[in-house]
Structure formats: C-alpha cells, structure tokens
Design an enzyme around this catalytic site. Sequence first.
Site, PDB file in Angstrom:
ATOM      1  N   CYS A  78       6.352   8.934 -40.866  1.00  0.00           N
ATOM      2  CA  CYS A  78       7.529   8.514 -41.640  1.00  0.00           C
ATOM      3  C   CYS A  78       7.367   7.390 -42.655  1.00  0.00           C
ATOM      4  O   CYS A  78       7.552   7.577 -43.847  1.00  0.00           O
ATOM      5  CB  CYS A  78       8.640   8.108 -40.669  1.00  0.00           C
ATOM      6  SG  CYS A  78       9.017   9.332 -39.418  1.00  0.00           S
ATOM      7  N   HIS A 132      13.563   2.571 -42.664  1.00  0.00           N
ATOM      8  CA  HIS A 132      12.228   2.510 -42.040  1.00  0.00           C
ATOM      9  C   HIS A 132      11.196   1.747 -42.864  1.00  0.00           C
ATOM     10  O   HIS A 132      10.002   2.049 -42.809  1.00  0.00           O
ATOM     11  CB  HIS A 132      11.703   3.931 -41.734  1.00  0.00           C
ATOM     12  CG  HIS A 132      10.761   3.967 -40.553  1.00  0.00           C
ATOM     13  ND1 HIS A 132      10.029   5.076 -40.209  1.00  0.00           N
ATOM     14  CD2 HIS A 132      10.428   3.003 -39.662  1.00  0.00           C
ATOM     15  CE1 HIS A 132       9.289   4.814 -39.153  1.00  0.00           C
ATOM     16  NE2 HIS A 132       9.511   3.551 -38.800  1.00  0.00           N
TER      17      HIS A 132
HETATM   18 CA    CA Z   1       8.990  11.720 -40.261  1.00  0.00          CA
END
Ligand code: CA
Length: 474
Positions: A78, A132
Amino acid sequence: MKMLSHCLRAILATSLIAFAASEANAASRPNIIIIVGDDMGYADVGFQGVKDYKTPHLDKLAADGARFTNGYVSGPYCSPTRASLLTGRYQTRFGHEFNPGPPSAGLPLSETTLADRLRASGYKTALVGKWHLGSEADQHPQKRGFDEFYGFLGGAHSYFEKNGILRGTENINELDYTTEAFGREAIAFIEKNQKQPWLLYLAFNAVHTPMDARPEDLAKFPHITDPKRKAYAAMMTAMDAAIGKVRQSLEKTGQAESTLIAFISDNGGPTMPGTTTNGSINTPLRGSKRTTLEGGIRVPFLLAWPGQIKPVVVDKPVIQLDLHATALAAAKVEEKPEWKLEGVNLLPFVKGKNNDLPHGALFWRFGDQMAVRSGDWKLVKYDSNVETRSGRNNEPATAAKLYNLADDIGETRDLAASNPEQVKKLQALWDDWNTANKPPLWGKNGEAGTAKKAQGKAKSAAKKKPQKAAEHDD
Ligand code: CA
C-alpha cells in the site's frame, strides 16, 4: 438613457468575455480524479475477465478510454505505491520503501505532492479515503496539499466503524459504510466545485481486509460458496457502484468532458495463504501482493477523458508514477527539473501521437526483492516463500530469474541460464538505477529505522492510539 444603455452593454460584454474565458479555462485545465482500489486482484474486474460477479461501471470506464494491459505500480503493497503516486518519483529515492511502521513514520516532509503542485496552480484539492502516508499532525493530508480530507490516516479500517474516520481532523459522527460514504463525499466535492478545476484523490479501502460486506451486497451472490470470495465480490460490487455514481455526478454537473479519470489498484491481490488474504485472484499472473512477481505489481490500470482520449487498449508498460506527470501535463503545470519526476505524461501515447515505449525500463526494489522490466524481458528476484507460506516475508529472496513476458506472462520459464547476456544487461540497468536510491527510512516489518532522525521528529509512541499500529498492517 442612451448613456445608461451604453454602460449596460459594456458591462454585459465584459461579463460575457469573463464567462467565455472561464469556460475556456475549464476546458483547457481539466479536473482530475485519481481513483485507487486497494489490494485488488489482476483478474478481478470485468474488463480483465472476472466471471463470478460483474463490474459494469469499471468496465464502462475501461471501454470509454485507455486500458493498459501492462500497467504497473512501483510498490508491491500500500504505502510505497501511494508515496510514489503522489510524488511522481520512485519511493526508494527517498527511503519510503516499506509501509510506515513506527508511529512517526510517513511520507518525508522533504517531498512535494501532486496536490501541493496542483493547488499552487489554482486547483481545489481533496483526498477522500485512505491516506497511509503518516498519522502525525504535520503529515496530515491537509498539510500535504489537500484542501479537504475525509477518510482515515492508517493502512486499513473497518468499513462500518466511524471511530477513526475523520473529516479534516475531527472524527465523524455517523457512518453507514466507508465505500458508500467515500462515494458520497466525492460527489459532494464534485458538485461543490464547478467554478475552478480540481483534483480529487479517491482512495477506497475496498477491497482491503477486514472483509466487511453489507448484507444486501452479499445477498447478490448466492452462487459463491467461499465466504471470503463472496465478501470480496460484495465489496467490489459496492465500489463499482460508487464509481458509477461518481461518473453520473460528472455527467449531471456537465463536467464529464472536462474531467480526466485514472483508475488503478495500489498493488496486486494478496493471494498468499494467511490471515490478510481477501479472496482476490491474480490469474494469469503469478505471485501475490508483497512480491515483485507480476501478481504483486501489475494491476488494473485505466485512463479516461471523454472527448480527449478515444477508446484504446495500450500494451506498452506504464507505471503509476506516470499518472503524476500526466495530471501535471493535463493541468498545464510545467514540470521543473528540480522536481526530479520519473513518470511520463501518458497523453501523447494514448492519443497515438507518440508510438515509442514510454519507458526504457521500469524498476522495483522491495527489501531483498527486485525487478526490472525492459521491453518484454523481466529480471526478478522475488520471495518465493510468500507464495507458499503464511505470515510475513522474512525469508531472503531467491536468485534473480529471467522471464520473457511476451509469451510467458505467468513467469513460469526461467531463461536466465540460456540468456546470460540479457541477465547482465538488465542487472546493469537496475544497478545503475539503484545508485540513486536511499536506504529505507524504516524496516520491512514495521520496526523503527532511521525515520525519526530523517524527519527530524521525536514524538512519543505512547501518545498514539493502539489502533494505529493495527491500521498500519499492510
Ligand atoms: Ca494495498
């Protein structure tokens, strides 16, 4: 009276000119939506062959513009992919090689984001969904170029739990379902901002774990018996519907032809055994999220701009950092050499104005794993344990293998022994690329590295909610 009429005419003429100028501006500087799915399998969209459920809105998007069959992301999971997308550079250039584990870790403050650049040029900017890239106050999306933020800061979130879903910096009061809410917030932004060009970074948490599906979506798939796959189908269907509604709102507000839309998954499907799998399918690719095999890095990849990009299938290798360069070019923001962008504006390639390959080679570094693709050749050192073993990829990578993707998309026939010159050539390309990479700012499994020092931060981990660590998982 005559004088007054003359004045009115002059005012009217001036207004008309201003209106025409603003119309021309809207046409020449499009809105930009970058939609990111999370942990999608390569095979899990209709336009790439999914059979057990349908994705009509994504299929429509694919049919309306450019569909890249060799579309890559620079990160096998990610956060690195997002860091590279937003900076337009390989994330290893600034140490963002792994997901940020330590509480103060995040996209280094030395880096400038696409939102920073577009906002400076007059765009209104919003992130709806997953960030994130750091949870500290100075890493907040609204400190990294986004005027507005609705979503969560970590790497994963419950789809039903409102705690941790923020509007700006405040927790929201109610939540039905993240996918639905993100679609709704995206539409509100689109409807609110019709007077100036805008950037919407719409980062769904679908279809990342937890496998939270709504009962009404699950009920659509009585034929799917595997509970994880059933949930996956339900969650994908919800995201597809939300994307359909977003496109409807563009039509409704007359912005369809003045909006460039990109769609990618942030990495391949996590198909390795273990608790973080989601039921995704990467066929015909081999490998999984967390590997530099095709299954970890080749993703569904679309670019649409009605009226500007004709429907086309592009087989040339491209990578998500190209979307940064493409967005800047569409917005007529001149790229500065000191930005050191490594992506390529894809518009001339999809419009048939440039028939070369956009890249001489594409590169990956992920701990001990590596890959380089040049033309159809790929040299890759991957973690074979991820394919067969549950848990994290702690094991050392194997020796580099050579594949020719033109007739071996599944990376099944290692040609290294019979093509030593090709191995040498690709390794030399990668070694040269690697000289400009930085050591990772933090460790692969979330352990503290030099992140605090590098970012000039020394904040206490004790201040963080315990939930944060879990949110950073993958
Ligand atoms: Ca991901």
